[in-house]
Design a protein around this motif. Structure first.
Motif, PDB file in Angstrom:
ATOM      1  N   GLN A  93     -10.861  -1.474  10.331  1.00 51.82           N
ATOM      2  CA  GLN A  93     -10.199  -1.056   9.100  1.00 51.82           C
ATOM      3  C   GLN A  93      -8.737  -1.496   9.097  1.00 51.82           C
ATOM      4  OE1 GLN A  93     -10.621   3.132   8.314  1.00 51.82           O
ATOM      5  NE2 GLN A  93      -9.276   3.090   6.518  1.00 51.82           N
ATOM      6  N   LEU A  94      -8.064  -1.331  10.226  1.00 47.33           N
ATOM      7  CA  LEU A  94      -6.662  -1.759  10.343  1.00 47.33           C
ATOM      8  C   LEU A  94      -6.547  -3.261  10.142  1.00 47.33           C
ATOM      9  CD1 LEU A  94      -3.683  -1.403  11.072  1.00 47.33           C
ATOM     10  CD2 LEU A  94      -4.333  -1.450  13.492  1.00 47.33           C
ATOM     11  N   GLY A  96      -8.525  -5.219   8.482  1.00 49.81           N
ATOM     12  CA  GLY A  96      -8.771  -5.553   7.083  1.00 49.81           C
ATOM     13  C   GLY A  96      -7.557  -5.307   6.211  1.00 49.81           C
ATOM     14  N   GLU A  97      -6.858  -4.214   6.454  1.00 52.79           N
ATOM     15  CA  GLU A  97      -5.659  -3.927   5.656  1.00 52.79           C
ATOM     16  C   GLU A  97      -4.554  -4.948   5.934  1.00 52.79           C
ATOM     17  OE1 GLU A  97      -4.172   0.013   5.170  1.00 52.79           O
ATOM     18  OE2 GLU A  97      -6.057   0.922   5.833  1.00 52.79           O
ATOM     19  N   LEU A  98      -4.398  -5.309   7.200  1.00 53.03           N
ATOM     20  CA  LEU A  98      -3.362  -6.295   7.548  1.00 53.03           C
ATOM     21  C   LEU A  98      -3.670  -7.655   6.930  1.00 53.03           C
ATOM     22  CD1 LEU A  98      -2.736  -5.412  11.319  1.00 53.03           C
ATOM     23  CD2 LEU A  98      -1.258  -4.903   9.369  1.00 53.03           C
ATOM     24  N   GLN A 100      -4.828  -8.260   4.139  1.00 53.81           N
ATOM     25  CA  GLN A 100      -4.524  -8.267   2.709  1.00 53.81           C
ATOM     26  C   GLN A 100      -3.031  -8.360   2.418  1.00 53.81           C
ATOM     27  OE1 GLN A 100      -7.031  -8.466   0.466  1.00 53.81           O
ATOM     28  NE2 GLN A 100      -8.307  -8.560   2.326  1.00 53.81           N
ATOM     29  N   VAL A 101      -2.204  -8.299   3.452  1.00 52.77           N
ATOM     30  CA  VAL A 101      -0.753  -8.368   3.246  1.00 52.77           C
ATOM     31  C   VAL A 101      -0.374  -9.774   2.786  1.00 52.77           C
ATOM     32  CG1 VAL A 101       1.498  -8.214   4.383  1.00 52.77           C
ATOM     33  CG2 VAL A 101      -0.316  -6.587   4.986  1.00 52.77           C
ATOM     34  N   ILE A 232       1.602   0.161   6.911  1.00 55.03           N
ATOM     35  CA  ILE A 232       0.170   0.241   7.241  1.00 55.03           C
ATOM     36  C   ILE A 232      -0.026   0.872   8.611  1.00 55.03           C
ATOM     37  CG2 ILE A 232      -1.889  -1.142   7.747  1.00 55.03           C
ATOM     38  CD1 ILE A 232      -0.923  -3.133   5.631  1.00 55.03           C
ATOM     39  N   TYR A 236      -1.883   4.831  10.794  1.00 54.94           N
ATOM     40  CA  TYR A 236      -2.837   4.892  11.912  1.00 54.94           C
ATOM     41  C   TYR A 236      -2.220   5.486  13.176  1.00 54.94           C
ATOM     42  CZ  TYR A 236      -5.919   1.865   9.167  1.00 54.94           C
ATOM     43  OH  TYR A 236      -6.739   1.351   8.180  1.00 54.94           O
TER      44      TYR A 236
END
Length: 877
Positions: A93-94, A96-98, A100-101, A232, A236
């Motif tokens: 999950q982490l 995937g978010e990174l 998208q930056v 982000i 976490y």
């Protein structure tokens, strides 16, 4: 000409003081309007040499291998084993978010890198698909073991305890910036070597402006990206221990440090100025007048830099604090002299007091400012861009401080009513007279201490070194320090170094005009003991002809598009592997990556060595997932070039960058017989080392320039070589004390501490100028050296003591910084200024007593006993 200027200045101050202050106010407003344009530069360019050819090569290699900037995120799951479902789901999950930056090209984690030992496949099976940890049927225990022991991932992506992993956040390569800066630097080199045409000069100016604007925009985008990434990661922190690393992050944090230092230093210095002035003068006007002069000088100078788009770096962040300190020193000298005249001549009106004060102080203040300017201007020979900028900024700032002090203070005093109350309350001359009596009564002790300090300083200076650890630049509480520590100790090192190998020039064997009949079979012949044989040099030609069995080759489609390369033969790979293995044996080096990694894996999967033909076939069939990781970053076919990348462990206490670089070259040349033109080293470690190695030369150049410039000024001011030498001795001693102390204490030279010696001499010599100027004036009264010394200590000695204490305490405030070189700079400069003050109040007058360089009409009338100390009964003296 000089008399005309003097008359015009005095008329301006006495007849139009209000106009002078209005002009200064308008100038301040105009400068302040530029403050919103103020910028800070903490890019890698600001930490390199001004004309380092290695920098252009570094940029060329970065562009060639598409090795852009990256961020590293360390991940340690708090609630259990890293290879459990919750831990891996959180990591996924982490990631995937990174991904998208904006500006992030890819994110590489243990979840998506190819696995080749979990379990181990046959080479022929690679084309069927690559297994990753994300596959549901992957054996996680085998994957963990692969990450810990395989030549691909060992010391790269998983810590030895198997609980900390790294996410590599690859950023988009700024090709536009690379093109602009390389064009700019090429034009600069041509300008410096052979000159430019008019069109080329115009293009240089244009491309410089475009690049500066582009870099400004990219720096802003980079800082915003780091902020987004940190946001982000913050989400976490409850589930995992996370640290962020990488050049972009360090740059962003260093800018934050610079801003913090500007606020802390500025506020601290201003508060200190207020307290100091209250203690010294105990009157509001004598607090507000110097304070307002200091503030106006700083505002105007910062505004001027903003309008010029001249940016502060981590080195010049001390600029504001230094400017405030130096301006305060000038204002204190003026204020003390004005108060002395007011105490000695109560009948004078405010016009006469102001004029006599500026007349008496003009020459010594001018020369002290010029010597300080010489000290800072000498920094421009260092070759280090931030040090050069710092030198020019302070040169301009000191000149501005001198001008504004001699405009604002007399103009305000012309408008304020004359006040004599409280002026006689200052009895600090009693303290400074202790130094003159000590110099008189303890001559042998003073000389012994001076000689001992010189010897110890010389011995310590020989032990100066430039090697230092970049991690030590930061406080242990900062994320930069903690992140580098984790990456360095658990994940294979931090600072990058690249070894670039070019194809050697090889003479083809002669076959009397016929083709080599064994061209296709040479790969099967025996190689020598290190795996390299002469046959391998012609193996690339073996694939030049069309393969008659192409239709039966399972990799035929790919092989048609794969170009042959010397570095993908047994000979080339054996050369790379030999150097690769040597690098891995070096204690300072962490993870090493090259084509040798793939070569080792291929041998293992094949169950034995591969010949050239098998290597070519295997390469043509490599899936993109493997080629992207194990081939493309380390091979440039168009340039016949191979690349070995490695990371050096900054936390290694035995790290010596220059020695490591030379050791690698010596092994390549002496043990592997590689020609010097076929191997080069590049990377941040090389650039940083080049800057460090220039520091010794810079130290010699800057100190030499300072001493020569100041000696010439002394000759002009005092018209005596003996006085000039006497004046320099205490300050040379102060420089020796600080440099020797650094050497003995093991404090290395860096971009900050390199400036200390020159600044110490430039500012410290101000005491000598003021003292000698007053000494000469007092000596003319009676020609008595002892009486003159005591009178000088009782008068100018006070101002020297005030300014020195102000400078020492002001520099000490730099200890509040989170940037360790700034702390060293502040404390060491404070130490040097203390030594300079003691030298000017003890050794300097003693040398005057011993050598008697002044020729006065009453020189022979030196009293046999202790003279009456003139000035002890003066109110305010």
């Amino acid at each position: 000409m000089l008399s005309v200027f003097k008359t015009a200045y005095e008329n301006l101050i006495t007849r139009h003081p209000g106009g002078v202050l209005v002009f200064v106010a308008l100038l301040t407003v105009v400068a302040a309007l530029g403050l919103p344009r103020f910028k800070i530069d903490a890019s890698a360019d600001s930490l390199t040499l001004e004309a380092d050819e290695a920098l252009d090569y570094y940029r060329e290699i970065s562009e060639r291998y598409a090795s852009g900037d990256f961020l590293v995120v360390t991940y340690r799951y708090r609630q259990g084993d890293l290879f459990t479902d919750p831990a891996l789901d959180t990591l996924r999950q982490l990631s995937g978010e990174l991904a998208q930056v904006p500006g992030v090209e890819s994110v590489q984690t243990i979840l998506d890198v190819p696995l080749l030992y979990s379990p181990k496949p046959e080479i022929s099976e690679l084309a069927d698909g690559i297994r990753t940890l994300s596959d549901p049927d992957t054996d996680r225990d085998l994957a963990r073991q692969e990450f810990l022991s395989s030549p691909i991932y060992r010391e790269l992506i998983l810590s030895p305890d198997g609980q900390t992993t790294a996410l590599l956040v690859n950023l988009e390569l700024d090709r536009r910036g690379l093109e602009l800066v390389r064009e700019r630097d090429a034009l600069r080199r041509k300008r410096d070597s052979e000159g430019l045409t008019e069109a080329e000069s115009a293009r240089l100016e244009e491309v410089s402006a475009i690049y500066l604007q582009h870099r400004t925009e990219q720096d802003l985008v980079s800082r915003q990206r780091v902020d987004v990434v940190r946001g982000i990661l913050e989400g976490y922190k409850s589930e995992a221990e996370l640290f962020l690393g990488g050049v972009s992050m360090i740059t962003a944090d260093m800018i934050a440090f610079i801003k913090s230092d500007l606020v802390v230093f500025g506020a601290g210095i201003l508060l200190f100025i207020i307290v100091t002035l209250l203690i010294i003068f105990r009157q509001v006007r004598w607090v507000l007048l110097p304070l307002s002069t200091c503030i106006l000088t700083a505002v105007i100078m910062l505004g001027l830099l903003s309008w010029m788009d001249w940016r502060l770096t981590v080195i010049s962040a001390n600029f504001v604090a230094l400017l405030l300190i130096i301006t305060l020193a000038i204002t204190i000298h003026l204020s003390v002299r004005y108060r002395e005249f007011a105490a000695q001549n109560p009948q004078w009106d405010r016009r006469q007091l102001a004029l006599e004060s500026v007349r008496f102080m003009a020459k010594p203040c001018l020369y002290t400012a010029l010597t300080t300017i010489v000290a800072f201007a000498s920094l421009v020979v260092s070759g280090i861009r931030p040090v050069i900028d710092f030198g020019w900024m302070m040169t301009m700032g000191v000149a501005l401080a001198l001008v504004l002090s001699f405009l604002i203070i007399p103009a305000v005093l012309m408008l304020l009513p004359k006040r004599a109350d409280g002026i006689g309350e200052d009895n600090s001359h009693a303290f400074t007279l202790l130094f003159s009596r000590f110099a008189e009564n303890r001559r042998r002790l003073v000389l012994t201490v001076a000689v001992a300090a010189a010897v110890i300083g010389a011995v310590g200076a020989t032990q100066l070194r430039v090697e230092n650890r970049f991690i030590d630049y930061f406080d242990s509480s900062t994320e930069i320090y903690r992140g580098m520590l984790v990456i360095d100790r658990r994940l294979g090192g931090t600072v990058t170094l690249d070894i670039i190998l070019d194809k050697p020039q090889i003479e083809e064997p002669a076959f009397d005009g016929e083709e080599d009949p064994f061209a296709l079979g040479v790969g099967d012949s025996g190689a020598d003991s290190d795996g390299a044989g002469d046959y391998a040099f012609t193996s690339a030609d073996a694939f030049a002809a069309e393969d008659p069995f192409a239709s039966d080759d399972p990799f035929a489609a790919e092989s048609e598009t794969v170009e042959p390369s010397y570095w993908f033969t047994v000979a080339g790979l054996s050369t790379i592997e030999q150097l690769h293995d040597y690098l891995e044996r070096q204690p300072e080096i962490g993870k090493v990556q090259s084509l040798a990694t793939l070569y080792k894996v291929a041998r293992d999967l094949n169950g034995g060595p591969l010949n050239d033909f098998e290597l070519a076939v295997a390469r043509s069939g490599l899936p993109a997932e493997i080629s992207d990781v194990l081939v493309d970053p380390y091979l440039s076919i168009p340039n016949n070039q191979a690349r070995i990348t490695l990371r050096v462990m900054e936390t290694d206490p035995n790290l010596r960058r220059d020695e490591l670089i030379q050791r690698i070259y010596e092994y390549a040349h002496d043990e592997m017989a590689l020609a010097p033109e076929n191997i080069r080293q590049t990377g941040l470690l090389v650039l940083y080392n080049n800057m460090l190695q220039s520091l010794f030369k810079s130290q010699i150049l800057t100190l030499g320039a300072v001493f020569i410039g100041i000696l010439l000024m002394f000759l002009v001011l005092f018209r005596s070589l003996s006085i000039a030498i006497i004046a320099l001795i205490p300050n040379m001693l102060a420089a020796a004390v600080v440099l020797g102390g650094m050497g003995l204490a093991g404090i290395p030279l860096d971009m900050m501490t390199i400036t200390i010696a020159a600044i110490t001499v430039g500012i410290g010599v101000d005491h000598a100028i003021h003292y000698l100027y007053r000494f000469r004036s007092e000596f003319a009264k009676d020609g008595d050296y002892l009486a003159t010394m005591h009178r000088s200590h009782a008068t100018i000695g006070r101002a020297m003591f005030y300014t020195a204490i102000t400078i020492i305490a002001g520099f000490s405030i730099l200890a509040l910084s989170k940037f360790v070189p700034s702390i060293y700079f502040g404390l060491l400069t404070a130490l040097a200024m203390s030594a300079a003050l003691l030298g000017s109040l003890t050794l300097l007058p003693l040398l005057l007593l011993i050598f008697k360089p002044l020729k006065g009409p009453l020189e022979s009338r030196e009293a046999p006993g202790k003279p009456e100390v003139a000035g002890e009964g003066l109110a305010g003296a």
